[in-house]
Write an enzyme that holds these catalytic residues in place. Structure first.
Site, PDB file in Angstrom:
ATOM      1  N   ASP A   3      -5.432  -6.620   6.039  1.00  8.47           N
ATOM      2  CA  ASP A   3      -6.288  -5.905   5.324  1.00  8.47           C
ATOM      3  C   ASP A   3      -7.327  -7.051   5.144  1.00  8.47           C
ATOM      4  OD1 ASP A   3      -8.139  -4.143   4.535  1.00  8.47           O
ATOM      5  OD2 ASP A   3      -7.016  -3.330   2.867  1.00  8.47           O
TER       6      ASP A   3
ATOM      7  N   ASP B  98     -10.747  -8.429   8.191  1.00 11.74           N
ATOM      8  CA  ASP B  98     -12.397  -8.314   7.734  1.00 11.74           C
ATOM      9  C   ASP B  98     -13.012  -9.684   7.714  1.00 11.74           C
ATOM     10  OD1 ASP B  98     -12.203  -5.565   7.433  1.00 11.74           O
ATOM     11  OD2 ASP B  98     -13.224  -5.660   5.299  1.00 11.74           O
TER      12      ASP B  98
ATOM     13  N   ASP C 222      -3.497 -17.956   2.070  1.00  7.20           N
ATOM     14  CA  ASP C 222      -4.684 -18.718   1.465  1.00  7.20           C
ATOM     15  C   ASP C 222      -5.063 -19.731   2.265  1.00  7.20           C
ATOM     16  OD1 ASP C 222      -2.165 -20.031   1.080  1.00  7.20           O
ATOM     17  OD2 ASP C 222      -2.601 -20.801  -0.915  1.00  7.20           O
TER      18      ASP C 222
ATOM     19  N   TYR D 227       0.649  -0.995   0.024  1.00  5.70           N
ATOM     20  CA  TYR D 227       0.043  -0.004   0.006  1.00  5.70           C
ATOM     21  C   TYR D 227       0.922   1.213   0.033  1.00  5.70           C
ATOM     22  CZ  TYR D 227      -4.073  -2.923   0.939  1.00  5.70           C
ATOM     23  OH  TYR D 227      -5.293  -3.819   1.128  1.00  5.70           O
TER      24      TYR D 227
ATOM     25  N   LYS E 148       3.219 -15.383   2.471  1.00  4.33           N
ATOM     26  CA  LYS E 148       2.938 -16.148   1.431  1.00  4.33           C
ATOM     27  C   LYS E 148       4.551 -16.607   1.015  1.00  4.33           C
ATOM     28  CE  LYS E 148       0.644 -17.884  -2.139  1.00  4.33           C
ATOM     29  NZ  LYS E 148      -0.283 -19.033  -1.852  1.00  4.33           N
TER      30      LYS E 148
END
Ligand code: NAD
Length: 357
Positions: free
Chosen positions: A249, A253, A225, A143, A192
């Site tokens: 992020d 959520d 994942d 970001y 990852k």
């Protein structure tokens, strides 16, 4: 008597209504636990655009830097949807996080027993209770990395860059390890690393900090994942999760939605020092602003987090959380209403929590 100085960023939409209730609860807690709180208001978001032409006026930053902590309602709304990107209310949010050096975002995903029926997960998956803390890195990664457009093989292309330095990973890891020490003693680092070089550095750094500084914490690693899948398959396996900005992020959520009610979810963003920015995770809910239907509990629980993590008043924090848990046995705002309960307004909910305190 201890005294704390808090900046209120009420923001837009339901922001002013919910912050007013949280202030009422903070004052009540202060009276009961023997400290005082003084407040200063500052502008952020749409209200700042209207008054000062920008979503984050410099004096807002100054006030927040000088205060012990900041409580934020929510920003944004259709009125400002058409202004240019860098002047949108949300740009004010990113700006204040950067200006205050808020690199750690804490998002508890907790199911209050009384609201178990609101979870989209089956009762046997949730069990008696569920309490996960997601620690998200907030000021680095993709970001904030280099981005741009160029032409590749004659076609327009765009790129964003994920980059983390060792000190950035170390400091977020330490926040998460310390959080695990205060909770169940288990930390899961999510990356990852099977694909991304930045994740391989992330994993190696978190493992080293764990070994050298927090041998008492049980550390595990998951690919992002797999973590997304495990959160809905077996969420009870998690205590504290630490991850990068973009993965956090998304996962925070997902984790918070396990609780099923957006009006209940608090968050904290912390800097190197003690101060922080505390806010509900929901937005400004322009569809219900001014109707008395807003649920103030996420903001009240954010104020409780402030007492625990920035103001060293853990007993007051616990008392507020207990009062919220208690009030849910009898009263509900419309967003979490179920039959047999008393339906109350935003203000009445604030009064009931104060009464129980
Ligand atoms: P939202 O969270 O504001 O609302 C989504 C839905 O949840 C709406 O139906 C709303 O009525 C309901 N809701 C949200 N909070 C509630 C509460 N406390 N009590 C009862 N119901 C509640 O998300 P949105 O509609 O996508 O966004 C509205 C505005 O908020 C947009 O301008 C968006 O950019 C902004 N936003 C701000 C923040 C923030 O300030 N941190 C976060 C998300 C969205």
């Amino acid at each position: 008597m201890k005294s704390y100085q808090i900046v209120l960023l009420k923001g837009d939409g339901i922001g002013p209504e919910i912050v007013t209730q949280a202030v009422k609860v903070l004052d009540r807690a202060a009276g009961r636990f023997g400290f005082t709180v003084s407040y200063d208001e500052a502008l952020l978001g749409g209200c700042a655009i209207d008054a000062a032409g920008v979503p984050l006026p410099p004096e807002t930053i100054e006030k927040c830097k000088a205060a012990d902590s900041t409580l934020l309602g929510a920003v944004g709304g259709p009125k400002w949807d058409t202004v240019p990107g860098n002047l949108r209310p949300e740009a004010g949010l990113l700006g204040i996080r950067g200006a205050l050096g808020l690199f750690a975002n804490l998002r508890p995903a907790r199911i209050f027993e009384q609201l178990r029926e609101a979870s989209p997960l089956k009762a046997e998956i949730i069990g008696d209770d569920l309490d996960i803390m997601v620690v998200r890195e907030l000021t680095g990664g993709i970001y904030f990395g280099e981005r741009g457009r160029r032409t590749v093989n004659g076609f327009e292309a765009a790129y964003d860059t994920e980059m983390y330095s060792v000190p950035e990973i170390e400091r977020i890891a330490r926040v998460a390890f310390r959080m695990a020490q205060k909770r169940g003693g288990r930390l899961c680092s999510v990356d990852k690393a099977n694909v991304l070089e930045s994740s391989r550095l992330w994993r190696a750094t978190v493992e080293r900090i764990g070994k050298e500084e927090y041998p008492d914490i049980e550390l595990s690693n998951l690919y992002v994942d797999n973590c997304a899948m495990q959160l809905v398959r077996n969420p009870k396996q998690f205590d504290v999760i630490v991850t990068s900005n973009i993965f956090g992020d998304i996962l925070s959520d997902e984790a918070s939605m396990i609780s099923g009610s957006i009006g209940m979810l608090a968050s904290a963003s912390l800097s190197e020092g003690k101060s922080g920015l505390y806010e509900p995770i929901h937005g400004s809910a322009p569809d219900i602003a001014g109707t008395g239907k807003a649920n103030p509990l996420a903001t009240i629980l954010s104020a409780a987090m402030m007492l625990r993590y920035s103001l060293d008043e853990p007993q007051a924090a616990q008392a507020i959380e207990d009062a919220v848990s208690e009030v849910l046995k009898t009263a509900r705002t419309p967003d979490i209403y179920t039959e047999g309960m008393r339906q109350v307004t935003c203000e009445e909910m604030g009064d009931l929590v104060c009464g129980l305190l």
